[in-house]
Scaffold this motif. Structure first.
Motif, PDB file in Angstrom:
ATOM      1  N   ALA A 250       0.817  -1.218   0.000  1.00 50.91           N
ATOM      2  CA  ALA A 250       0.000   0.000   0.000  1.00 50.91           C
ATOM      3  C   ALA A 250       0.847   1.263   0.000  1.00 50.91           C
ATOM      4  N   GLU A 251       1.947   1.259   0.738  1.00 53.33           N
ATOM      5  CA  GLU A 251       2.796   2.453   0.856  1.00 53.33           C
ATOM      6  C   GLU A 251       4.035   2.301  -0.024  1.00 53.33           C
ATOM      7  N   ASN A 252       4.152   3.166  -1.034  1.00 53.97           N
ATOM      8  CA  ASN A 252       5.300   3.120  -1.951  1.00 53.97           C
ATOM      9  C   ASN A 252       5.802   4.537  -2.188  1.00 53.97           C
ATOM     10  N   PRO A 253       6.596   5.065  -1.247  1.00 58.51           N
ATOM     11  CA  PRO A 253       7.004   6.474  -1.317  1.00 58.51           C
ATOM     12  C   PRO A 253       8.015   6.795  -2.415  1.00 58.51           C
ATOM     13  N   ILE A 254       8.670   5.761  -2.970  1.00 60.91           N
ATOM     14  CA  ILE A 254       9.676   6.009  -4.016  1.00 60.91           C
ATOM     15  C   ILE A 254       9.034   5.780  -5.380  1.00 60.91           C
ATOM     16  N   GLU A 255       9.084   6.786  -6.243  1.00 60.35           N
ATOM     17  CA  GLU A 255       8.472   6.683  -7.573  1.00 60.35           C
ATOM     18  C   GLU A 255       9.457   7.100  -8.650  1.00 60.35           C
ATOM     19  N   MET A 256       9.489   6.305  -9.725  1.00 62.92           N
ATOM     20  CA  MET A 256      10.295   6.667 -10.888  1.00 62.92           C
ATOM     21  C   MET A 256       9.398   6.592 -12.116  1.00 62.92           C
ATOM     22  N   THR A 257       9.380   7.650 -12.908  1.00 60.70           N
ATOM     23  CA  THR A 257       8.594   7.674 -14.147  1.00 60.70           C
ATOM     24  C   THR A 257       9.553   7.789 -15.321  1.00 60.70           C
ATOM     25  N   ILE A 258       9.316   6.965 -16.343  1.00 63.27           N
ATOM     26  CA  ILE A 258      10.239   6.904 -17.481  1.00 63.27           C
ATOM     27  C   ILE A 258       9.487   6.441 -18.714  1.00 63.27           C
ATOM     28  N   GLU A 259      10.006   6.770 -19.899  1.00 64.14           N
ATOM     29  CA  GLU A 259       9.388   6.292 -21.139  1.00 64.14           C
ATOM     30  C   GLU A 259       9.543   4.787 -21.236  1.00 64.14           C
ATOM     31  N   ARG A 260       8.434   4.116 -21.567  1.00 62.48           N
ATOM     32  CA  ARG A 260       8.427   2.651 -21.577  1.00 62.48           C
ATOM     33  C   ARG A 260       9.420   2.087 -22.594  1.00 62.48           C
ATOM     34  N   ASN A 261       9.397   2.601 -23.819  1.00 64.97           N
ATOM     35  CA  ASN A 261      10.281   2.053 -24.857  1.00 64.97           C
ATOM     36  C   ASN A 261      11.751   2.245 -24.516  1.00 64.97           C
ATOM     37  N   ILE A 263      13.216   2.387 -21.404  1.00 63.65           N
ATOM     38  CA  ILE A 263      13.688   1.443 -20.386  1.00 63.65           C
ATOM     39  C   ILE A 263      13.611   0.004 -20.911  1.00 63.65           C
ATOM     40  N   LEU A 264      12.610  -0.281 -21.748  1.00 63.22           N
ATOM     41  CA  LEU A 264      12.476  -1.636 -22.304  1.00 63.22           C
ATOM     42  C   LEU A 264      13.661  -1.972 -23.202  1.00 63.22           C
ATOM     43  N   GLY A 265      14.044  -1.025 -24.067  1.00 65.45           N
ATOM     44  CA  GLY A 265      15.196  -1.250 -24.941  1.00 65.45           C
ATOM     45  C   GLY A 265      16.467  -1.455 -24.139  1.00 65.45           C
ATOM     46  N   SER A 266      16.643  -0.647 -23.104  1.00 64.62           N
ATOM     47  CA  SER A 266      17.826  -0.766 -22.260  1.00 64.62           C
ATOM     48  C   SER A 266      17.864  -2.116 -21.545  1.00 64.62           C
ATOM     49  N   LEU A 267      16.731  -2.535 -21.007  1.00 68.41           N
ATOM     50  CA  LEU A 267      16.665  -3.831 -20.309  1.00 68.41           C
ATOM     51  C   LEU A 267      17.004  -4.990 -21.246  1.00 68.41           C
ATOM     52  N   LYS A 268      16.521  -4.910 -22.471  1.00 67.76           N
ATOM     53  CA  LYS A 268      16.804  -5.978 -23.440  1.00 67.76           C
ATOM     54  C   LYS A 268      18.303  -6.067 -23.724  1.00 67.76           C
ATOM     55  N   LYS A 284      19.602   1.306 -10.230  1.00 69.87           N
ATOM     56  CA  LYS A 284      20.093   2.270  -9.242  1.00 69.87           C
ATOM     57  C   LYS A 284      19.541   3.637  -9.613  1.00 69.87           C
ATOM     58  N   ILE A 285      18.682   4.184  -8.742  1.00 67.62           N
ATOM     59  CA  ILE A 285      18.045   5.463  -9.014  1.00 67.62           C
ATOM     60  C   ILE A 285      18.619   6.510  -8.070  1.00 67.62           C
ATOM     61  N   THR A 286      19.281   7.488  -8.646  1.00 68.22           N
ATOM     62  CA  THR A 286      19.854   8.598  -7.870  1.00 68.22           C
ATOM     63  C   THR A 286      19.468   9.897  -8.555  1.00 68.22           C
ATOM     64  N   GLY A 287      18.716  10.712  -7.843  1.00 70.09           N
ATOM     65  CA  GLY A 287      18.263  11.967  -8.446  1.00 70.09           C
ATOM     66  C   GLY A 287      17.388  11.685  -9.646  1.00 70.09           C
ATOM     67  N   SER A 288      17.719  12.306 -10.769  1.00 65.08           N
ATOM     68  CA  SER A 288      16.931  12.097 -11.992  1.00 65.08           C
ATOM     69  C   SER A 288      17.646  11.156 -12.957  1.00 65.08           C
ATOM     70  N   GLU A 289      18.440  10.243 -12.402  1.00 67.19           N
ATOM     71  CA  GLU A 289      19.215   9.308 -13.222  1.00 67.19           C
ATOM     72  C   GLU A 289      18.906   7.868 -12.825  1.00 67.19           C
ATOM     73  N   LEU A 290      18.673   7.029 -13.827  1.00 70.97           N
ATOM     74  CA  LEU A 290      18.493   5.591 -13.620  1.00 70.97           C
ATOM     75  C   LEU A 290      19.668   4.871 -14.265  1.00 70.97           C
ATOM     76  N   THR A 291      20.391   4.092 -13.463  1.00 68.34           N
ATOM     77  CA  THR A 291      21.488   3.279 -13.992  1.00 68.34           C
ATOM     78  C   THR A 291      21.048   1.816 -13.963  1.00 68.34           C
ATOM     79  N   ILE A 292      21.073   1.177 -15.129  1.00 68.46           N
ATOM     80  CA  ILE A 292      20.727  -0.242 -15.246  1.00 68.46           C
ATOM     81  C   ILE A 292      22.014  -1.006 -15.523  1.00 68.46           C
ATOM     82  N   LYS A 335       2.748   4.895 -23.225  1.00 64.58           N
ATOM     83  CA  LYS A 335       3.973   5.568 -23.662  1.00 64.58           C
ATOM     84  C   LYS A 335       4.991   5.629 -22.528  1.00 64.58           C
ATOM     85  N   SER A 336       4.510   5.862 -21.311  1.00 67.55           N
ATOM     86  CA  SER A 336       5.417   5.920 -20.166  1.00 67.55           C
ATOM     87  C   SER A 336       4.842   5.121 -19.004  1.00 67.55           C
ATOM     88  N   ILE A 337       5.735   4.731 -18.066  1.00 68.10           N
ATOM     89  CA  ILE A 337       5.315   3.927 -16.919  1.00 68.10           C
ATOM     90  C   ILE A 337       5.898   4.521 -15.640  1.00 68.10           C
TER      91      ILE A 337
END
Length: 373
Positions: A250-261, A263-268, A284-292, A335-337
């Motif tokens: 129920a409680e999820n204080p950490i949120e990251m929003t990003i374009e689906r395509n 992050i999907l391309g990067s994950l692949k 790894k999410i730090t500030g406005s940066e996501l490192t995969i 388009k985004s998640i």
């Protein structure tokens, strides 16, 4: 008994229901189609005892009758015939079937139609209507997360909870969970049913591309689907589905929003370098940066990418199974998640940002324990 039918039209109708038939059925006669003619209407049934599919086609016939026809040899014959009228002649005493085309004659051994199991009727049933678009979306958004574990039969199907304000479809395999809700499908029956994966796969491949109405009838043991000239009856899974609502944090204080395509391309790409057993990747999410990143120590393979994202809450480092994430994101059309999290050892929630007003999608994925690189 004799009847004339278009070879292409018969092949088209048989192809719609042929997926029910298994190669080694419990009862040998289930390797056959059941042909029944009544007043110039040919009704064809295919069954595996758990699921039955029925289709109808108009034919030229002067008498009624029935015969069980071997499915595989009939399908192979029709696939290799050009479009033309074909004549079926059935010997009611020997159950032999003779097919005559413009330039050929094919004879095969049928079986007594009375040996074919009776298709169950859905009695004392509740009913709800939905469009093929709605049903197709519900299947596509949930079926990939069902379990293959026969020891947990409830999780091998999709749970459907029919309410007076909405209908909820849920699937889980213990590692991920999908809850798909429609506010444009409702009934006051208040029932919950579990539809087997095979039946849903058959529906998925048979539903027409045009948007038509699907009549769904159901009771405690069977569900019945009817659209165009196709009917399907399936036995429901009589098990208790896991309490999925309590699993969703129920409680999820950490949120990251990003374009689906993005992050999907990067994950692949990154998942190519992950361990082939664990499929573990690190977010790894730090500030406005996501490192995969991912690493396979056995082969000294590693990869890392950095993407821009919107981020609210504390920084976090969390591990997931890349295979699960890729499959879940591939089944989202937004388009985004948004990825909602609370801690590295708690489940993450994937929520599409721009969905239709009539639908609500939530996907849950369990984390994996991070290995220190």
């Amino acid at each position: 008994m004799k009847f004339i039918v278009s070879s292409a039209e018969l092949l088209k109708r048989l192809s719609n229901i042929n997926g029910v038939i298994t190669t080694n059925p419990v009862v040998p006669i289930l390797e056959n189609f059941l042909f029944e003619i009544n007043d110039g209407l040919l009704t064809v049934t295919a069954s595996d005892l758990q699921t039955s599919m029925i289709t109808e086609i108009d034919v030229e016939a002067k008498e009624d009758g029935s015969i069980a026809v071997p499915a595989r040899i009939l399908m192979d014959t029709l696939k290799n015939l050009p479009e033309q009228p074909v004549t079926f002649s059935i010997d009611n005493e020997t159950y032999s079937v003779e097919i005559n085309s413009d330039n050929g004659r094919y004879k095969l051994a049928g079986e007594n139609a009375t040996d074919f199991p009776k298709v169950p009727e859905v009695t004392d049933a509740y009913s709800v209507d939905m469009s093929t678009d709605v049903l197709s979306s519900a299947i596509n958004n949930t079926i990939f997360a069902t379990s293959n574990d026969e020891l947990r039969p409830a999780m091998t199907g999709v749970f459907v909870k029919l309410g007076d304000t909405n209908t909820t479809f849920v699937s889980t395999d213990g590692h991920r969970l999908v809850r798909y809700r429609r506010v444009d499908v409702a009934t006051d029956s208040g029932m919950s049913i579990i539809i087997p994966r095979k039946a849903l796969n058959l529906l998925k491949s048979t539903l027409p591309s045009e948007n038509v109405n699907v009549v769904v009838e159901y009771n405690a043991s069977n569900a019945y689907f009817h659209f165009n000239n196709i009917k399907m009856i399936c036995r429901l899974i009589d098990e208790r589905f896991p309490d999925y609502e309590n699993v969703i944090p129920a409680e999820n204080p950490i949120e990251m929003t990003i374009e689906r395509n993005e992050i999907l391309g990067s994950l692949k790409r990154i998942s190519i370098y992950a361990n082939k057993t664990t499929h573990q990747i690190r977010l790894k999410i730090t500030g406005s940066e996501l490192t995969i990143s991912a690493e396979d120590l056995d082969f000294s393979n590693e990869a890392k990418e950095t993407l821009a994202c919107e981020h609210e809450g504390e920084d976090i480092e969390i591990g997931f199974n890349a295979k699960f994430l890729v499959e879940m994101l591939s089944n989202i059309h937004s388009k985004s998640i948004t990825l909602q999290m609370s801690a590295p050892n708690r489940a993450g929630l994937i929520i599409p940002k721009d969905t239709d007003e009539s639908e609500d999608i939530l996907m849950l994925v369990m984390p994996v324990m991070l290995n220190n690189y």
